[in-house]
Design an enzyme around this catalytic site. Sequence first.
Site, PDB file in Angstrom:
ATOM      1  N   THR A  32      -5.267  -0.540   7.357  1.00 15.07           N
ATOM      2  CA  THR A  32      -6.609  -0.942   7.782  1.00 15.07           C
ATOM      3  C   THR A  32      -6.582  -1.133   9.301  1.00 15.07           C
ATOM      4  OG1 THR A  32      -6.939  -2.034   5.669  1.00 15.07           O
ATOM      5  CG2 THR A  32      -8.416  -2.685   7.471  1.00 15.07           C
TER       6      THR A  32
ATOM      7  N   ASN B 280     -14.880  -4.931   3.136  1.00 16.06           N
ATOM      8  CA  ASN B 280     -14.208  -6.224   2.973  1.00 16.06           C
ATOM      9  C   ASN B 280     -15.080  -7.386   3.456  1.00 16.06           C
ATOM     10  OD1 ASN B 280     -11.976  -5.346   1.661  1.00 16.06           O
ATOM     11  ND2 ASN B 280     -10.530  -5.647   3.327  1.00 16.06           N
TER      12      ASN B 280
ATOM     13  N   LYS C 148      15.026  -3.436   1.741  1.00 15.89           N
ATOM     14  CA  LYS C 148      13.947  -2.996   0.837  1.00 15.89           C
ATOM     15  C   LYS C 148      14.259  -1.608   0.286  1.00 15.89           C
ATOM     16  CE  LYS C 148       9.574  -4.229   1.837  1.00 15.89           C
ATOM     17  NZ  LYS C 148       8.255  -4.258   2.453  1.00 15.89           N
TER      18      LYS C 148
ATOM     19  N   VAL D 284       0.823  -1.202   0.000  1.00 19.15           N
ATOM     20  CA  VAL D 284       0.000   0.000   0.000  1.00 19.15           C
ATOM     21  C   VAL D 284       0.861   1.258   0.000  1.00 19.15           C
ATOM     22  CG1 VAL D 284      -1.577   1.314   1.467  1.00 19.15           C
ATOM     23  CG2 VAL D 284      -2.034  -1.072   0.976  1.00 19.15           C
TER      24      VAL D 284
ATOM     25  N   ALA E 224     -17.089 -18.747  -8.235  1.00 22.48           N
ATOM     26  CA  ALA E 224     -16.826 -19.851  -7.311  1.00 22.48           C
ATOM     27  C   ALA E 224     -15.357 -20.250  -7.442  1.00 22.48           C
ATOM     28  CB  ALA E 224     -17.723 -21.027  -7.649  1.00 22.48           C
TER      29      ALA E 224
ATOM     30  N   GLU F 129      -7.536   2.393   2.428  1.00 23.70           N
ATOM     31  CA  GLU F 129      -7.167   2.121   1.040  1.00 23.70           C
ATOM     32  C   GLU F 129      -7.956   0.916   0.529  1.00 23.70           C
ATOM     33  OE1 GLU F 129      -5.341   3.887  -1.169  1.00 23.70           O
ATOM     34  OE2 GLU F 129      -6.270   2.359  -2.408  1.00 23.70           O
TER      35      GLU F 129
ATOM     36  N   CYS G 236      -5.680  -9.419   2.977  1.00 21.91           N
ATOM     37  CA  CYS G 236      -6.706  -8.554   3.572  1.00 21.91           C
ATOM     38  C   CYS G 236      -7.968  -9.284   4.036  1.00 21.91           C
ATOM     39  CB  CYS G 236      -7.085  -7.462   2.586  1.00 21.91           C
ATOM     40  SG  CYS G 236      -5.757  -6.281   2.358  1.00 21.91           S
TER      41      CYS G 236
ATOM     42  N   LYS H 180     -14.027   0.549   5.807  1.00 21.80           N
ATOM     43  CA  LYS H 180     -13.079  -0.378   5.175  1.00 21.80           C
ATOM     44  C   LYS H 180     -13.391  -1.829   5.575  1.00 21.80           C
ATOM     45  CE  LYS H 180      -9.446  -2.203   3.340  1.00 21.80           C
ATOM     46  NZ  LYS H 180      -9.303  -2.411   1.911  1.00 21.80           N
TER      47      LYS H 180
ATOM     48  N   PHE I  99     -17.093 -10.533  -7.783  1.00 20.09           N
ATOM     49  CA  PHE I  99     -16.962 -11.362  -6.575  1.00 20.09           C
ATOM     50  C   PHE I  99     -18.019 -12.463  -6.517  1.00 20.09           C
ATOM     51  CE2 PHE I  99     -13.623  -9.824  -3.656  1.00 20.09           C
ATOM     52  CZ  PHE I  99     -13.117  -8.837  -4.477  1.00 20.09           C
TER      53      PHE I  99
HETATM   54  N1  LIG Z   1      -2.067  -5.316   0.416  1.00 17.88           N
HETATM   55  C1  LIG Z   1      -3.238  -4.834   0.061  1.00 17.88           C
HETATM   56  O1  LIG Z   1      -3.775  -5.167  -0.988  1.00 17.88           O
HETATM   57  C2  LIG Z   1      -3.970  -3.857   0.949  1.00 17.88           C
HETATM   58  C3  LIG Z   1      -5.094  -3.192   0.437  1.00 17.88           C
HETATM   59  C4  LIG Z   1      -5.748  -2.282   1.247  1.00 17.88           C
HETATM   60  C5  LIG Z   1      -5.311  -2.066   2.549  1.00 17.88           C
HETATM   61  N2  LIG Z   1      -4.235  -2.746   3.036  1.00 17.88           N
HETATM   62  C6  LIG Z   1      -3.796  -2.454   4.412  1.00 17.88           C
HETATM   63  O2  LIG Z   1      -2.660  -1.609   4.345  1.00 17.88           O
HETATM   64  C7  LIG Z   1      -1.748  -1.911   5.404  1.00 17.88           C
HETATM   65  C8  LIG Z   1      -0.385  -2.232   4.842  1.00 17.88           C
HETATM   66  O3  LIG Z   1      -0.497  -3.426   4.079  1.00 17.88           O
HETATM   67  P1  LIG Z   1       0.642  -3.920   3.096  1.00 17.88           P
HETATM   68  O4  LIG Z   1       0.117  -5.093   2.383  1.00 17.88           O
HETATM   69  O5  LIG Z   1       1.152  -2.742   2.350  1.00 17.88           O
HETATM   70  O6  LIG Z   1       1.745  -4.373   4.185  1.00 17.88           O
HETATM   71  P2  LIG Z   1       3.244  -4.825   3.936  1.00 17.88           P
HETATM   72  O7  LIG Z   1       3.539  -5.817   4.988  1.00 17.88           O
HETATM   73  O8  LIG Z   1       3.445  -5.147   2.490  1.00 17.88           O
HETATM   74  O9  LIG Z   1       4.087  -3.486   4.234  1.00 17.88           O
HETATM   75  C9  LIG Z   1       4.230  -2.881   5.483  1.00 17.88           C
HETATM   76  C10 LIG Z   1       5.600  -2.189   5.512  1.00 17.88           C
HETATM   77  O10 LIG Z   1       5.693  -1.347   6.657  1.00 17.88           O
HETATM   78  C11 LIG Z   1       7.024  -1.376   7.129  1.00 17.88           C
HETATM   79  N3  LIG Z   1       7.050  -0.866   8.508  1.00 17.88           N
HETATM   80  C12 LIG Z   1       6.503  -1.413   9.611  1.00 17.88           C
HETATM   81  N4  LIG Z   1       6.702  -0.612  10.683  1.00 17.88           N
HETATM   82  C13 LIG Z   1       7.380   0.484  10.239  1.00 17.88           C
HETATM   83  C14 LIG Z   1       7.875   1.685  10.855  1.00 17.88           C
HETATM   84  N5  LIG Z   1       7.686   1.936  12.163  1.00 17.88           N
HETATM   85  N6  LIG Z   1       8.533   2.559  10.089  1.00 17.88           N
HETATM   86  C15 LIG Z   1       8.731   2.337   8.777  1.00 17.88           C
HETATM   87  N7  LIG Z   1       8.282   1.233   8.130  1.00 17.88           N
HETATM   88  C16 LIG Z   1       7.606   0.317   8.861  1.00 17.88           C
HETATM   89  C17 LIG Z   1       7.423  -2.815   6.952  1.00 17.88           C
HETATM   90  O11 LIG Z   1       8.832  -2.968   6.930  1.00 17.88           O
HETATM   91  C18 LIG Z   1       6.773  -3.163   5.599  1.00 17.88           C
HETATM   92  O12 LIG Z   1       7.662  -2.930   4.526  1.00 17.88           O
HETATM   93  C19 LIG Z   1      -2.403  -3.033   6.195  1.00 17.88           C
HETATM   94  O13 LIG Z   1      -3.138  -2.490   7.257  1.00 17.88           O
HETATM   95  C20 LIG Z   1      -3.328  -3.676   5.184  1.00 17.88           C
HETATM   96  O14 LIG Z   1      -4.420  -4.317   5.795  1.00 17.88           O
HETATM   97  C21 LIG Z   1      -3.549  -3.619   2.255  1.00 17.88           C
END
Ligand SMILES: NC(=O)c1ccc[n+]([C@@H]2O[C@H](COP(=O)([O-])OP(=O)(O)OC[C@H]3O[C@@H](n4cnc5c(N)ncnc54)[C@H](O)[C@@H]3O)[C@@H](O)[C@H]2O)c1
Length: 438
Positions: free
Chosen positions: A122, A211, A35, A11, A255, A151, A263, A207, A252
Site C-alpha cells: 500500500t 480503507n 523467515k 501479503v 461496535a 491488495e 492497515c 486502496k 463493518f
Molecule cells: N497485512 C495485511 O492485511 C495487508 C493487506 C493489504 C495490504 N497490505 C500492505 O501490504 C504491504 C506489506 O504488508 P505485510 O503486512 O505483508 O508486511 P510484513 O511486515 O508482514 O512483511 C513485509 C516483509 O518484507 C520484507 N522485506 C522488506 N524489505 C525487503 C527487501 N528489500 N527485500 C526482501 N524482503 C524485504 C520483510 O522482511 C518482511 O518479511 C504493506 O504496504 C501493507 O500496508 C497489508
Amino acid sequence: MRVAMIGAGYVGLVSGACFADFGHHVTCVDRDVDKISALKRGIMPIFEPGLAELVAGNLSEGRLDFSTTLAAPVAAADAVFIAVGTPSRRGDGHADLSYVYAAAREIAAALAGFTVVITKSTVPVGTGDEVERIIAQARPDADVAVVSNPEFLREGAAIQDFKHPDRIVVGSDDARAREVMTELYRPLYLNAAPILHTSRRSAELTKYAANAFLATKIALVNEIAELCEKVGADIQEVARGVGLDNRIGSKFLHAGPGFGGSCLPKDALALIKTAQDHDAPLRVVEAVVAVNDARKRGMGRKVAAALGGAVRGKIVAVLGLTFKPNTDDMREAPSIALITALQAMGADVRAYDPAGMEQAKTMLSNVAYSDSPYECAQGADALVIVTEWEQFRALDFDVLKRVMVRPVVVDLRNIYRPDDMARRGFVYARVGGTSNNP
Ligand SMILES: NC(=O)c1ccc[n+]([C@@H]2O[C@H](COP(=O)([O-])OP(=O)(O)OC[C@H]3O[C@@H](n4cnc5c(N)ncnc54)[C@H](O)[C@@H]3O)[C@@H](O)[C@H]2O)c1
C-alpha cells in the site's frame, strides 16, 4: 508465468502461494534469513488459516520456492511484485517508503528482458512514478513497466479473499503490462472477479480511499454506540436497521473497542498526510482517527465503571489480544491501549489469546499470560472480552462463576446477550446498549 515476490510477509506470502496455486512459478524473496529458512522447512511465520497447507502443496509440486536473494528470481521473472512493508514513518505519520525504494533499486540491478514491476504494498499516490524513476536511473536500458496492484485481503481470511476478491485493481496505461496482469489473474477472471483497469495513480489512491471508508464506518458506528448507551437504544438493533439498507451494507457496522491492525490506522494517517501535502485536507478521515484513538483509550474507563469506578488493586482478565480473530497480528490492537490504561489505573492484568501471546509479550509488560480462558479468569474481579475468537463465544459460565472473585463480564464485542448474562447471575457490560447489574 514466472513471478518474483519481494517480501514474504502477510501479503507477499499469501499472494505468492496463491499465484503458485493458480499454476504460476513463484519465488518468494525475503531478506529475513530466519523467515526464509523456516518457510523452506514448512514453518509459517504467521498464523493464517490454510496457509501452511497451501504452501506445502505448492512447494512439493515445485511451483513455489523461497530465497533470500532476488537477483536470479527477478532476472527470470515476467512479473516482479513489491510486497514489502510501508509502516508509519516515525514522527509524522507519512508512509515510510524506504523499503519500497530499496527493493526497487535491488530489482533494477537484476532486471533482464521485458518485466512488469508491480507495487502490491500500500503506497501513497505517486509512488509508482518514483519507483519508475529509480529503475530508469539505475538501469536506463531496462525494458520495464511499473504497475500498481493494491491488495485488499483481510488477515484471518487472506486466502479466501485473495482467491475470491470483490475486484482486482490494476493501475497501468501500458498495454503489455495489462496483458501480463490479465494473464496472472486469469483464473480469477474466469471466476468472474472483475479486473478494474485504471491509471496507476487512481489504483494507488483506490486502496487508501477504500480503507478510509471502512475506517469511517467503524468510527461512526462506535460513536452511535456511545449515543445508544446514553439514550437507551441498542447498537445491534440500530446497526441491523441501518445495514439492511443496500446503499450502506451490513459489514463493518459492529461496535467495538476501536479499529486496529496493520492497515487501517497507518493507512488513514498516511492518507491524511498525502491530502495535507496536496492542500486537499480530508477532515472526515482526520476526525475518524481522533475518534478511534479516543475510543481505544476510553475502554479502560468502561472496565472501571463495571467494577464500580476503580480498578486499583483489582485483577482484570483479558480474553483476546490480537486486533481481530484468526490472526496472531498484534499491530495497533485495541488490547494494547486497554491494558496500558488498566495498568495505569492500578489494575493487575492477566491475559489469554489463542495465537497472539508471543507477539504480545514483545509489546506489553507486567501481564501474566495464561493457558486457557479459565486459568486467566481464576481469582479475577472482571473478565473483559476484547477479541471475538470463536472459542470465546461459548464460555462455560458455571466454571467462570466458580473461579472468579466477582461475576463481572465486560464484553467489548457484544457476543453475549444481556438477558442471558443476567440469568446466569453476571454483572454484564457491553458496548452500545444497556448493561445489567443483577
Ligand atoms: N497485512 C495485511 O492485511 C495487508 C493487506 C493489504 C495490504 N497490505 C500492505 O501490504 C504491504 C506489506 O504488508 P505485510 O503486512 O505483508 O508486511 P510484513 O511486515 O508482514 O512483511 C513485509 C516483509 O518484507 C520484507 N522485506 C522488506 N524489505 C525487503 C527487501 N528489500 N527485500 C526482501 N524482503 C524485504 C520483510 O522482511 C518482511 O518479511 C504493506 O504496504 C501493507 O500496508 C497489508
